[in-house]
Design a protein around this motif. Structure first.
Motif, PDB file in Angstrom:
ATOM      1  N   VAL A  88       0.858  -1.178   0.000  1.00  0.00           N
ATOM      2  CA  VAL A  88       0.000   0.000   0.000  1.00  0.00           C
ATOM      3  C   VAL A  88       0.895   1.228   0.000  1.00  0.00           C
ATOM      4  N   VAL A  89       0.696   2.110  -0.979  1.00  0.00           N
ATOM      5  CA  VAL A  89       1.552   3.278  -1.134  1.00  0.00           C
ATOM      6  C   VAL A  89       0.701   4.529  -1.328  1.00  0.00           C
ATOM      7  N   GLU A  90       1.344   5.674  -1.152  1.00  0.00           N
ATOM      8  CA  GLU A  90       0.683   6.960  -1.381  1.00  0.00           C
ATOM      9  C   GLU A  90       0.800   7.355  -2.845  1.00  0.00           C
ATOM     10  N   ARG A 158     -12.915  -9.485  -0.909  1.00  0.00           N
ATOM     11  CA  ARG A 158     -13.301  -8.222  -1.552  1.00  0.00           C
ATOM     12  C   ARG A 158     -14.337  -7.473  -0.720  1.00  0.00           C
ATOM     13  N   ASP A 159     -15.250  -8.218  -0.107  1.00  0.00           N
ATOM     14  CA  ASP A 159     -16.308  -7.575   0.669  1.00  0.00           C
ATOM     15  C   ASP A 159     -15.791  -6.939   1.958  1.00  0.00           C
ATOM     16  N   THR A 160     -14.566  -7.265   2.365  1.00  0.00           N
ATOM     17  CA  THR A 160     -13.984  -6.639   3.557  1.00  0.00           C
ATOM     18  C   THR A 160     -13.207  -5.377   3.206  1.00  0.00           C
ATOM     19  N   LEU A 161     -12.997  -5.150   1.912  1.00  0.00           N
ATOM     20  CA  LEU A 161     -12.200  -3.999   1.477  1.00  0.00           C
ATOM     21  C   LEU A 161     -13.003  -2.715   1.680  1.00  0.00           C
ATOM     22  N   GLU A 162     -12.483  -1.831   2.493  1.00  0.00           N
ATOM     23  CA  GLU A 162     -13.151  -0.557   2.767  1.00  0.00           C
ATOM     24  C   GLU A 162     -12.214   0.584   2.404  1.00  0.00           C
ATOM     25  N   LYS A 163     -12.734   1.513   1.606  1.00  0.00           N
ATOM     26  CA  LYS A 163     -11.980   2.722   1.259  1.00  0.00           C
ATOM     27  C   LYS A 163     -12.779   3.934   1.725  1.00  0.00           C
ATOM     28  N   ARG A 164     -12.096   4.831   2.427  1.00  0.00           N
ATOM     29  CA  ARG A 164     -12.728   6.072   2.848  1.00  0.00           C
ATOM     30  C   ARG A 164     -11.902   7.245   2.327  1.00  0.00           C
ATOM     31  N   TYR A 165     -12.617   8.298   1.977  1.00  0.00           N
ATOM     32  CA  TYR A 165     -12.008   9.471   1.367  1.00  0.00           C
ATOM     33  C   TYR A 165     -12.372  10.713   2.162  1.00  0.00           C
ATOM     34  N   PHE A 166     -11.462  11.685   2.162  1.00  0.00           N
ATOM     35  CA  PHE A 166     -11.796  13.037   2.586  1.00  0.00           C
ATOM     36  C   PHE A 166     -12.069  13.858   1.331  1.00  0.00           C
ATOM     37  N   ALA A 167     -13.156  14.627   1.371  1.00  0.00           N
ATOM     38  CA  ALA A 167     -13.476  15.527   0.269  1.00  0.00           C
ATOM     39  C   ALA A 167     -13.864  16.880   0.849  1.00  0.00           C
ATOM     40  N   LEU A 168     -13.636  17.932   0.088  1.00  0.00           N
ATOM     41  CA  LEU A 168     -14.023  19.279   0.492  1.00  0.00           C
ATOM     42  C   LEU A 168     -15.166  19.760  -0.380  1.00  0.00           C
ATOM     43  N   HIS A 266      -8.112   6.234   4.033  1.00  0.00           N
ATOM     44  CA  HIS A 266      -8.277   5.020   4.842  1.00  0.00           C
ATOM     45  C   HIS A 266      -8.472   3.818   3.927  1.00  0.00           C
ATOM     46  N   LEU A 267      -7.714   2.760   4.206  1.00  0.00           N
ATOM     47  CA  LEU A 267      -7.853   1.500   3.482  1.00  0.00           C
ATOM     48  C   LEU A 267      -7.859   0.373   4.503  1.00  0.00           C
ATOM     49  N   GLN A 268      -8.834  -0.500   4.377  1.00  0.00           N
ATOM     50  CA  GLN A 268      -8.961  -1.612   5.317  1.00  0.00           C
ATOM     51  C   GLN A 268      -9.311  -2.881   4.544  1.00  0.00           C
ATOM     52  N   PHE A 269      -8.692  -4.002   4.919  1.00  0.00           N
ATOM     53  CA  PHE A 269      -9.011  -5.270   4.266  1.00  0.00           C
ATOM     54  C   PHE A 269      -8.629  -6.437   5.168  1.00  0.00           C
ATOM     55  N   LEU A 270      -9.348  -7.544   4.992  1.00  0.00           N
ATOM     56  CA  LEU A 270      -9.002  -8.783   5.676  1.00  0.00           C
ATOM     57  C   LEU A 270      -7.902  -9.466   4.879  1.00  0.00           C
ATOM     58  N   HIS A 271      -6.760  -9.669   5.515  1.00  0.00           N
ATOM     59  CA  HIS A 271      -5.596 -10.241   4.827  1.00  0.00           C
ATOM     60  C   HIS A 271      -5.838 -11.727   4.564  1.00  0.00           C
ATOM     61  N   GLN A 279      -5.424  -2.189   8.579  1.00  0.00           N
ATOM     62  CA  GLN A 279      -5.940  -0.832   8.438  1.00  0.00           C
ATOM     63  C   GLN A 279      -4.775   0.114   8.190  1.00  0.00           C
ATOM     64  N   VAL A 280      -4.912   0.932   7.169  1.00  0.00           N
ATOM     65  CA  VAL A 280      -3.866   1.893   6.804  1.00  0.00           C
ATOM     66  C   VAL A 280      -4.500   3.280   6.743  1.00  0.00           C
ATOM     67  N   GLU A 281      -3.828   4.263   7.335  1.00  0.00           N
ATOM     68  CA  GLU A 281      -4.309   5.640   7.346  1.00  0.00           C
ATOM     69  C   GLU A 281      -3.255   6.562   6.738  1.00  0.00           C
ATOM     70  N   LEU A 282      -3.720   7.612   6.080  1.00  0.00           N
ATOM     71  CA  LEU A 282      -2.819   8.596   5.472  1.00  0.00           C
ATOM     72  C   LEU A 282      -3.392   9.987   5.704  1.00  0.00           C
ATOM     73  N   GLU A 283      -2.582  10.880   6.247  1.00  0.00           N
ATOM     74  CA  GLU A 283      -3.070  12.217   6.560  1.00  0.00           C
ATOM     75  C   GLU A 283      -3.343  13.034   5.304  1.00  0.00           C
ATOM     76  N   LEU A 284      -4.053  14.140   5.480  1.00  0.00           N
ATOM     77  CA  LEU A 284      -4.384  15.027   4.368  1.00  0.00           C
ATOM     78  C   LEU A 284      -3.124  15.630   3.752  1.00  0.00           C
ATOM     79  N   PRO A 285      -3.103  15.794   2.437  1.00  0.00           N
ATOM     80  CA  PRO A 285      -1.978  16.506   1.815  1.00  0.00           C
ATOM     81  C   PRO A 285      -2.086  18.004   2.075  1.00  0.00           C
ATOM     82  N   ASP A 286      -1.008  18.706   1.882  1.00  0.00           N
ATOM     83  CA  ASP A 286      -0.949  20.126   2.236  1.00  0.00           C
ATOM     84  C   ASP A 286      -1.955  20.973   1.471  1.00  0.00           C
TER      85      ASP A 286
END
Length: 294
Positions: A88-90, A158-168, A266-271, A279-286
């Motif tokens: 998992v990468v940015e 696949r059904d455990t894969l969760e993606k969450r986004y921040f939007a403005l 946010h990315l989450q999946f059952l391995h 669970q992987v989290e990534l902060e907001l970009p500048d």
């Protein structure tokens, strides 16, 4: 790579037992013709061999060759998660997920190819599990071999894969939470744009959101994708009357930011190999964070 499985049905054929573990006919063909091996209790067998209960089947999968059409690029990568199966990468805004015929370099697929080449991993094929639009930033999910990829497209994982986004979006009048259950299809006059439409040309699409912050007349919404339609978040918020800030394709503009303010945080999946939830989290970009600063 080697994978071992214990048979639990007496008289089961090897190929049937392996199929229940996500080994496809295509992968079995690769094993048969490209230098792999099937063994039962340490003795080489073929795919139609009849098993006894508790037999141990070991599958030796051949290494995946280099794809010479995909050009490697050595660029810095922010790696958020890696093991022998997944990566998992940015992805920064402005970088496409995959190459095109007119743009053979500059994509995340080139960067991942450069990384696995530099690391000299045995499997040299890039397997993309999730991708992002060019101007969307955030987490991208890759498999490091074909079996890992195949497992993540099965319903169980696949059904455990969760993606969450921040939007403005604009804050004015926006409720604190919401659900957008509107089908999406291609616009009749565009090969790129999508729209909410209620006919046979559309597919079901479900998006939920909750406001995480309100500042400067803007709302930072935490968005969960329950389906994966093209431009789903952008289309749904535009249809709601709240186009994403910076999204000039769907009713926004570039007055505050030069790209749609959308970030997969946010990315989450059952391995499939460890049966542990990742669970992987990534902060907001500048560029998005600065719009919320006081």
């Amino acid at each position: 790579m080697e994978f071992s499985f214990t048979n639990d049905i007496d008289g089961n054929m090897v190929k049937s037992m392996l199929g229940r573990h996500g080994i496809s006919k295509r992968l079995l063909a690769k094993v048969k013709f490209d230098g792999g091996r099937i063994s039962v209790n340490g003795i080489e067998r073929n795919a139609i061999y009849r098993l006894r209960k508790d037999d141990v089947v070991t599958l030796t999968v051949p290494d995946e060759p280099n794809n010479e059409k995909l050009l490697p690029e050595e660029v810095p990568l922010n790696i958020l998660f890696e093991d022998e199966h997944y990566l998992v990468v940015e992805k920064p805004a402005g970088k496409p997920s995959i190459t095109g015929s007119l743009h053979p370099v500059g994509a995340m697929s080139n960067a991942i190819k450069g990384y696995i080449t530099q690391k000299n991993y045995p499997n040299q094929t890039v397997h993309i599990i999730t991708r992002l639009d060019r101007d969307t930033s955030g987490l991208m999910f890759f498999a490091k071999h074909r079996y890992a990829h195949a497992l993540m497209v099965q319903h169980r994982y696949r059904d455990t894969l969760e993606k969450r986004y921040f939007a403005l979006v604009s804050s004015e009048g926006l409720p604190d939470k919401g659900k957008m259950d509107w089908p999406i299809g291609r616009r009749d006059d565009s090969i790129i744009q999508r729209q909410v439409r209620f006919d046979g040309q559309a597919k079901s699409a479900l998006t939920t959101f909750e406001v995480a912050d309100r500042k400067n007349g803007l709302a930072l919404v935490d968005v969960t994708l329950h389906t994966g339609r093209t431009h789903q978040i952008r289309v749904h918020f535009s249809h709601l009357g709240y186009p994403l800030i910076g999204d000039d394709l769907y009713g926004g503009n570039h007055e505050l930011i030069k790209r749609q303010a959308l970030h997969c945080h946010h990315l989450q999946f059952l391995h499939p190999f460890t049966e542990q939830m990742v669970q992987v989290e990534l902060e907001l970009p500048d560029d998005i964070k600065n719009l919320l600063s006081v």
